[in-house]
Design an enzyme around this catalytic site. Structure first.
Site, PDB file in Angstrom:
ATOM      1  N   HIS A   1      -1.470  -5.464   1.820  1.00 32.89           N
ATOM      2  CA  HIS A   1      -2.753  -6.167   1.719  1.00 32.89           C
ATOM      3  C   HIS A   1      -2.513  -7.589   1.234  1.00 32.89           C
ATOM      4  CE1 HIS A   1      -6.884  -7.171   0.666  1.00 32.89           C
ATOM      5  NE2 HIS A   1      -6.360  -7.727  -0.410  1.00 32.89           N
TER       6      HIS A   1
ATOM      7  N   PHE B   1     -13.691   4.528   9.072  1.00 35.25           N
ATOM      8  CA  PHE B   1     -12.408   4.831   8.444  1.00 35.25           C
ATOM      9  C   PHE B   1     -12.422   4.636   6.926  1.00 35.25           C
ATOM     10  CE2 PHE B   1     -12.339   0.421   9.989  1.00 35.25           C
ATOM     11  CZ  PHE B   1     -12.029  -0.266   8.821  1.00 35.25           C
TER      12      PHE B   1
ATOM     13  N   GLU C   1     -10.346 -10.216  -6.131  1.00 36.19           N
ATOM     14  CA  GLU C   1      -9.319  -9.168  -6.150  1.00 36.19           C
ATOM     15  C   GLU C   1      -8.398  -9.304  -7.360  1.00 36.19           C
ATOM     16  OE1 GLU C   1      -7.681  -9.578  -2.199  1.00 36.19           O
ATOM     17  OE2 GLU C   1      -9.559  -8.879  -1.284  1.00 36.19           O
TER      18      GLU C   1
ATOM     19  N   ASN D   1      -0.711   0.055   7.691  1.00 34.96           N
ATOM     20  CA  ASN D   1      -0.201  -1.300   7.907  1.00 34.96           C
ATOM     21  C   ASN D   1       0.438  -1.918   6.671  1.00 34.96           C
ATOM     22  OD1 ASN D   1      -2.501  -1.882   6.517  1.00 34.96           O
ATOM     23  ND2 ASN D   1      -3.504  -3.035   8.159  1.00 34.96           N
TER      24      ASN D   1
ATOM     25  N   LYS E   1       0.840  -1.192   0.000  1.00 38.42           N
ATOM     26  CA  LYS E   1       0.000   0.000   0.000  1.00 38.42           C
ATOM     27  C   LYS E   1       0.882   1.251   0.000  1.00 38.42           C
ATOM     28  CE  LYS E   1      -2.821  -1.649   3.408  1.00 38.42           C
ATOM     29  NZ  LYS E   1      -4.100  -1.937   4.147  1.00 38.42           N
TER      30      LYS E   1
HETATM   31  P1  GDP Z   1      -6.733  -6.728   6.378  1.00 39.38           P
HETATM   32  O1  GDP Z   1      -7.426  -7.748   5.521  1.00 39.38           O
HETATM   33  O2  GDP Z   1      -5.838  -7.360   7.412  1.00 39.38           O
HETATM   34  O3  GDP Z   1      -5.978  -5.708   5.567  1.00 39.38           O
HETATM   35  O4  GDP Z   1      -7.856  -5.966   7.242  1.00 39.38           O
HETATM   36  P2  GDP Z   1      -9.376  -5.554   6.879  1.00 39.38           P
HETATM   37  O5  GDP Z   1      -9.819  -6.232   5.617  1.00 39.38           O
HETATM   38  O6  GDP Z   1     -10.183  -5.748   8.098  1.00 39.38           O
HETATM   39  O7  GDP Z   1      -9.247  -3.992   6.646  1.00 39.38           O
HETATM   40  C1  GDP Z   1      -8.691  -3.506   5.445  1.00 39.38           C
HETATM   41  C2  GDP Z   1      -7.813  -2.336   5.752  1.00 39.38           C
HETATM   42  O8  GDP Z   1      -8.593  -1.278   6.302  1.00 39.38           O
HETATM   43  C3  GDP Z   1      -6.729  -2.586   6.797  1.00 39.38           C
HETATM   44  O9  GDP Z   1      -5.590  -3.244   6.277  1.00 39.38           O
HETATM   45  C4  GDP Z   1      -6.420  -1.183   7.246  1.00 39.38           C
HETATM   46  O10 GDP Z   1      -5.603  -0.505   6.282  1.00 39.38           O
HETATM   47  C5  GDP Z   1      -7.804  -0.553   7.227  1.00 39.38           C
HETATM   48  N1  GDP Z   1      -8.414  -0.630   8.554  1.00 39.38           N
HETATM   49  C6  GDP Z   1      -8.990  -1.709   9.143  1.00 39.38           C
HETATM   50  N2  GDP Z   1      -9.432  -1.427  10.368  1.00 39.38           N
HETATM   51  C7  GDP Z   1      -9.118  -0.122  10.580  1.00 39.38           C
HETATM   52  C8  GDP Z   1      -9.305   0.793  11.665  1.00 39.38           C
HETATM   53  O11 GDP Z   1      -9.853   0.447  12.708  1.00 39.38           O
HETATM   54  N3  GDP Z   1      -8.841   2.065  11.495  1.00 39.38           N
HETATM   55  C9  GDP Z   1      -8.225   2.472  10.356  1.00 39.38           C
HETATM   56  N4  GDP Z   1      -7.797   3.743  10.251  1.00 39.38           N
HETATM   57  N5  GDP Z   1      -8.038   1.649   9.306  1.00 39.38           N
HETATM   58  C10 GDP Z   1      -8.465   0.379   9.426  1.00 39.38           C
HETATM   59 MG    MG Z   2      -9.100  -7.660   4.326  1.00 37.49          MG
END
Ligand code: GDP
Ligand code: MG
Length: 165
Positions: A128, A68, A139, A125, A20
């Site tokens: 992805h 978010f 995707e 973070n 990212k």
């Molecule tokens: P991933 O699959 O581990 O990337 O996590 P998710 O699919 O749950 O969320 C996608 C992305 O959204 C995450 O990698 C973060 O960049 C963002 N994200 C998820 N939860 C949060 C949060 O609580 N706060 C913020 N600012 N970003 C979040």
């Molecule tokens: Mg995810």
């Protein structure tokens, strides 16, 4: 037609991995590639993209209702850095890729994982990875859906990485 995510549970399984914009700014692209290459996985697609808002919203459609979401879409698609989009192939690559990346919140990511080594904030973070075979299919077709974007090739020495028995 043939699934873009290969055949689940075989050495043709594929996952979508993306560095990212924060990861790109921080010079982590080579570290991500190094870990997947070292493990024995095969790179079958790679490009730098500034995704449109529409692509980003589709990619993260399951998070639309989150507070978010707008910030996430902004930072992914505003062009301050590209996303480095990749497709990696090999045994159990979807699940193993998630394990290599670590937990969504880097403060819960195990040391040794990519997020656990390089990140401290859930909103930054760095990387992805598809979370299931169905997500990988969705995707890969979203990011690499045009003909010719994925390359079928045989890794030199793959018989020393993958055994069929
Ligand atoms: P991933 O699959 O581990 O990337 O996590 P998710 O699919 O749950 O969320 C996608 C992305 O959204 C995450 O990698 C973060 O960049 C963002 N994200 C998820 N939860 C949060 C949060 O609580 N706060 C913020 N600012 N970003 C979040
Ligand atoms: Mg995810």
């Amino acid at each position: 037609s043939k699934s873009l995510a290969g055949v689940k549970g075989t050495e043709t399984e594929r996952t979508f991995i993306a560095v990212k914009p924060d990861g790109v700014h921080r010079g982590l692209v080579h570290k991500v590639i190094e870990r997947f290459e070292n493990r024995g996985y095969k790179l079958v697609g790679l490009k730098a993209v500034v995704p449109s808002r529409q692509l980003t919203e589709e990619h993260y459609a399951d998070l639309k209702s989150k507070p978010f979401f707008k910030g996430l879409v902004d930072y992914m698609s505003n062009g301050e850095a590209p996303v480095i989009a990749m497709v990696w192939e090999g045994p159990d690559v979807i699940k193993q890729g998630r394990a290599m990346i670590g937990a969504t919140n880097p403060l819960q990511s195990a040391p040794g994982t990519i997020r656990g080594e390089y990140c401290v904030s859930v909103g930054r973070n760095a990387i992805h990875g598809s979370d299931s075979f169905e997500s990988a299919e969705k995707e890969i077709s979203l990011w690499f859906g045009k003909a010719g974007e994925l390359i079928d090739w045989k890794r030199s020495g793959s018989e020393w990485v993958i055994s069929n028995n």
